[in-house]
Design a protein around this motif. Structure first.
Motif, PDB file in Angstrom:
ATOM      1  N   PHE A   1      77.708  42.945   5.834  1.00  0.00           N
ATOM      2  CA  PHE A   1      78.903  42.682   6.639  1.00  0.00           C
ATOM      3  C   PHE A   1      79.487  44.039   7.009  1.00  0.00           C
ATOM      4  CE2 PHE A   1      81.688  39.054   7.749  1.00  0.00           C
ATOM      5  CZ  PHE A   1      82.668  39.758   8.407  1.00  0.00           C
ATOM      6  N   ARG A   2      79.309  44.420   8.265  1.00  0.00           N
ATOM      7  CA  ARG A   2      79.723  45.773   8.648  1.00  0.00           C
ATOM      8  C   ARG A   2      81.232  45.957   8.553  1.00  0.00           C
ATOM      9  NH1 ARG A   2      79.316  47.024  15.026  1.00  0.00           N
ATOM     10  NH2 ARG A   2      81.063  48.373  14.488  1.00  0.00           N
TER      11      ARG A   2
ATOM     12  N   GLY B   1      87.006  49.262  12.550  1.00  0.00           N
ATOM     13  CA  GLY B   1      88.370  49.792  12.510  1.00  0.00           C
ATOM     14  C   GLY B   1      88.461  50.705  11.305  1.00  0.00           C
ATOM     15  N   SER B   2      89.542  50.589  10.530  1.00  0.00           N
ATOM     16  CA  SER B   2      89.619  51.380   9.294  1.00  0.00           C
ATOM     17  C   SER B   2      88.548  50.877   8.340  1.00  0.00           C
ATOM     18  CB  SER B   2      90.989  51.219   8.628  1.00  0.00           C
ATOM     19  OG  SER B   2      91.999  51.775   9.442  1.00  0.00           O
TER      20      SER B   2
ATOM     21  N   CYS C   1      99.738  46.348   6.198  1.00  0.00           N
ATOM     22  CA  CYS C   1      98.501  46.921   5.676  1.00  0.00           C
ATOM     23  C   CYS C   1      98.730  48.331   5.152  1.00  0.00           C
ATOM     24  CB  CYS C   1      97.463  46.988   6.788  1.00  0.00           C
ATOM     25  SG  CYS C   1      97.173  45.395   7.593  1.00  0.00           S
TER      26      CYS C   1
ATOM     27  N   ASP D   1      96.674  50.899   5.639  1.00  0.00           N
ATOM     28  CA  ASP D   1      96.045  51.954   6.448  1.00  0.00           C
ATOM     29  C   ASP D   1      96.814  52.259   7.726  1.00  0.00           C
ATOM     30  OD1 ASP D   1      95.316  49.299   7.310  1.00  0.00           O
ATOM     31  OD2 ASP D   1      93.887  50.225   8.693  1.00  0.00           O
TER      32      ASP D   1
ATOM     33  N   LEU E   1      96.017  53.876  11.732  1.00  0.00           N
ATOM     34  CA  LEU E   1      95.006  54.234  12.733  1.00  0.00           C
ATOM     35  C   LEU E   1      95.745  55.099  13.746  1.00  0.00           C
ATOM     36  CD1 LEU E   1      92.982  51.025  13.821  1.00  0.00           C
ATOM     37  CD2 LEU E   1      92.080  53.074  12.696  1.00  0.00           C
TER      38      LEU E   1
ATOM     39  N   TYR F   1      98.621  49.759  10.714  1.00  0.00           N
ATOM     40  CA  TYR F   1      97.984  48.546  11.236  1.00  0.00           C
ATOM     41  C   TYR F   1      98.832  47.362  10.796  1.00  0.00           C
ATOM     42  CZ  TYR F   1      94.212  45.670  13.075  1.00  0.00           C
ATOM     43  OH  TYR F   1      93.482  44.784  13.840  1.00  0.00           O
TER      44      TYR F   1
ATOM     45  N   ASN G   1      85.573  46.552   3.711  1.00  0.00           N
ATOM     46  CA  ASN G   1      86.046  45.297   4.302  1.00  0.00           C
ATOM     47  C   ASN G   1      87.482  44.945   3.918  1.00  0.00           C
ATOM     48  OD1 ASN G   1      82.859  44.771   3.414  1.00  0.00           O
ATOM     49  ND2 ASN G   1      83.312  44.349   5.549  1.00  0.00           N
TER      50      ASN G   1
ATOM     51  N   GLY H   1      88.491  38.789  15.350  1.00  0.00           N
ATOM     52  CA  GLY H   1      88.446  39.739  14.234  1.00  0.00           C
ATOM     53  C   GLY H   1      89.686  40.585  14.012  1.00  0.00           C
ATOM     54  N   TYR H   2      90.323  41.037  15.080  1.00  0.00           N
ATOM     55  CA  TYR H   2      91.436  41.981  14.865  1.00  0.00           C
ATOM     56  C   TYR H   2      92.645  41.336  14.198  1.00  0.00           C
ATOM     57  CZ  TYR H   2      92.951  40.229  19.507  1.00  0.00           C
ATOM     58  OH  TYR H   2      93.313  39.453  20.579  1.00  0.00           O
TER      59      TYR H   2
ATOM     60  N   HIS I   1      92.459  39.625  11.481  1.00  0.00           N
ATOM     61  CA  HIS I   1      92.167  39.495  10.047  1.00  0.00           C
ATOM     62  C   HIS I   1      92.545  40.775   9.300  1.00  0.00           C
ATOM     63  CE1 HIS I   1      89.107  36.053  10.793  1.00  0.00           C
ATOM     64  NE2 HIS I   1      89.737  36.305  11.931  1.00  0.00           N
TER      65      HIS I   1
ATOM     66  N   TYR J   1      93.288  45.532   3.780  1.00  0.00           N
ATOM     67  CA  TYR J   1      94.143  46.399   2.943  1.00  0.00           C
ATOM     68  C   TYR J   1      95.579  45.863   2.889  1.00  0.00           C
ATOM     69  CZ  TYR J   1      90.180  49.210   4.457  1.00  0.00           C
ATOM     70  OH  TYR J   1      88.910  49.637   4.771  1.00  0.00           O
TER      71      TYR J   1
HETATM   72  N1  LIG Z   1      94.208  47.011   8.169  1.00  0.00           N
HETATM   73  C1  LIG Z   1      93.278  46.840   9.123  1.00  0.00           C
HETATM   74  N2  LIG Z   1      92.812  45.612   9.353  1.00  0.00           N
HETATM   75  C2  LIG Z   1      91.870  45.405  10.302  1.00  0.00           C
HETATM   76  C3  LIG Z   1      91.376  46.472  11.105  1.00  0.00           C
HETATM   77  C4  LIG Z   1      91.886  47.769  10.840  1.00  0.00           C
HETATM   78  O1  LIG Z   1      91.498  48.766  11.474  1.00  0.00           O
HETATM   79  N3  LIG Z   1      92.841  47.918   9.839  1.00  0.00           N
HETATM   80  N4  LIG Z   1      90.437  46.209  12.083  1.00  0.00           N
HETATM   81  C5  LIG Z   1      90.319  44.817  12.553  1.00  0.00           C
HETATM   82  C6  LIG Z   1      89.122  44.549  13.352  1.00  0.00           C
HETATM   83  S1  LIG Z   1      89.139  44.991  14.978  1.00  0.00           S
HETATM   84  C7  LIG Z   1      88.081  43.838  12.852  1.00  0.00           C
HETATM   85  S2  LIG Z   1      86.757  43.358  13.814  1.00  0.00           S
HETATM   86  C8  LIG Z   1      88.016  43.490  11.421  1.00  0.00           C
HETATM   87  C9  LIG Z   1      86.788  44.107  10.804  1.00  0.00           C
HETATM   88  O2  LIG Z   1      86.610  43.640   9.494  1.00  0.00           O
HETATM   89  P1  LIG Z   1      85.437  44.251   8.645  1.00  0.00           P
HETATM   90  O3  LIG Z   1      85.722  45.727   8.490  1.00  0.00           O
HETATM   91  O4  LIG Z   1      85.421  43.518   7.368  1.00  0.00           O
HETATM   92  O5  LIG Z   1      84.176  44.053   9.459  1.00  0.00           O
HETATM   93  O6  LIG Z   1      89.142  43.914  10.686  1.00  0.00           O
HETATM   94  C10 LIG Z   1      90.356  43.836  11.388  1.00  0.00           C
HETATM   95  N5  LIG Z   1      91.418  44.146  10.471  1.00  0.00           N
END
Ligand SMILES: Nc1nc2c(c(=O)[nH]1)N[C@H]1C(S)=C(S)[C@@H](COP(=O)(O)O)O[C@H]1N2
Ligand SMILES: [Mo]
Length: 247
Positions: free
Chosen positions: A65-66, A69-70, A157, A159, A161, A166, A195, A208-209, A211, A214
């Motif tokens: 699971f890639r 973002g952070s 969160c 983190d 960016l 975030y 993750n 995804g964004y 979700h 942290y």
């Molecule tokens: N705190 C935080 N949550 C974040 C992000 C992030 O940069 N920081 N990136 C988002 C995006 S764009 C995606 S696609 C998913 C990626 O989750 P993964 O790293 O488990 O693949 O987390 C989301 N949640």
């Protein structure tokens, strides 16, 4: 002709159902017309039922699971938290609640758990299937007790960016959806740093964004306007990502 009238009638009823949803939406002033139409349509198509995101078989779980973002949190506090196995991590629950909470990972693990295998879809054009475990957000919100005026749930969160924190948010429909969980495990293991360790949101009917990883805080609010850029999320504030990211 009869058939056509029936169809026209059904369409009119459908359109009026959509309008009803968007008319009563507290969101009318915040989102553009297309977005509230999308939300209205999405919810009208459920005809009042809860629509569940598809769930998958264990054999369908992605081998990796890639992270996106952070992929880590570059602060001394987070390095220390990681070294402690996140034993002192706290999740705060604040805002329009009767009882403000400060939950440890042990508290989170002691709650009734839900496990679900779902597909994560990122707007950047990739997907992955993972198995997530954690309590439903509804349990935590009920423990806090929502106060009058509660409309949205904001996720804070650890983190940043590009120097900004975030954050994300959902309405109460998504907050109380059965598949909206605070995950502390991915594929049966503690959530990797990549993750979102030690806690991240899973909001399975959203892109995804939404979700948030942290996770440090859950804030119940009546309006998103005063928060950061006012559009309800990090990417909503700086790119044309829609606040309602229903899939
Ligand atoms: N705190 C935080 N949550 C974040 C992000 C992030 O940069 N920081 N990136 C988002 C995006 S764009 C995606 S696609 C998913 C990626 O989750 P993964 O790293 O488990 O693949 O987390 C989301 N949640
Ligand atoms: Mo994403």
């Amino acid at each position: 002709m009869k058939r056509r009238n029936v169809l026209v009638g059904a369409l009119a009823a459908f359109v009026s159902a959509c309008n009803e949803v968007s008319e009563t939406s507290v969101f009318r002033n915040l989102v553009d017309g297309a977005q509230s139409w999308h939300r209205g349509l999405h919810r009208a198509l459920g005809f009042g039922r809860i629509t569940m995101a598809p769930e998958y078989k264990p054999s369908e779980v992605s081998p990796f699971f890639r992270g996106n973002g952070s992929r880590d949190v570059d602060t001394d506090a987070y390095r220390q938290a990681e070294a402690e196995g996140f034993a002192n991590w706290r999740l705060s629950v604040s805002g329009l609640v009767d009882n403000e909470l400060s939950l440890s990972l042990a508290d989170i693990r002691a709650m009734p758990q839900r496990t679900q295998i779902t597909r994560h879809d990122c707007v950047e054009g990739w997907s992955a299937i993972g198995q997530w475990t954690g309590p439903q957000l509804s349990q935590v919100l009920d423990a806090g007790g929502l106060r009058e005026g509660a409309r949205f749930v904001v996720f804070r969160c650890a983190d940043t960016l590009g120097g900004s924190e975030y954050y994300e948010s959902v309405d109460l429909d998504d907050a109380y959806h059965p598949q909206t969980i605070i995950a502390h495990e991915l594929n049966g293991e503690p959530l990797p740093v990549l993750n979102g360790a030690p806690l991240r949101m899973r909001i399975e009917r959203q892109l995804g964004y939404k979700h948030a990883k942290y996770l440090t805080g859950i804030e119940v609010v009546d309006s998103l306007a005063p928060i950061a850029g006012g559009k309800g999320g990090y990417w909503e504030d700086r790119a044309d990502y829609q606040w309602y990211a229903g899939i």
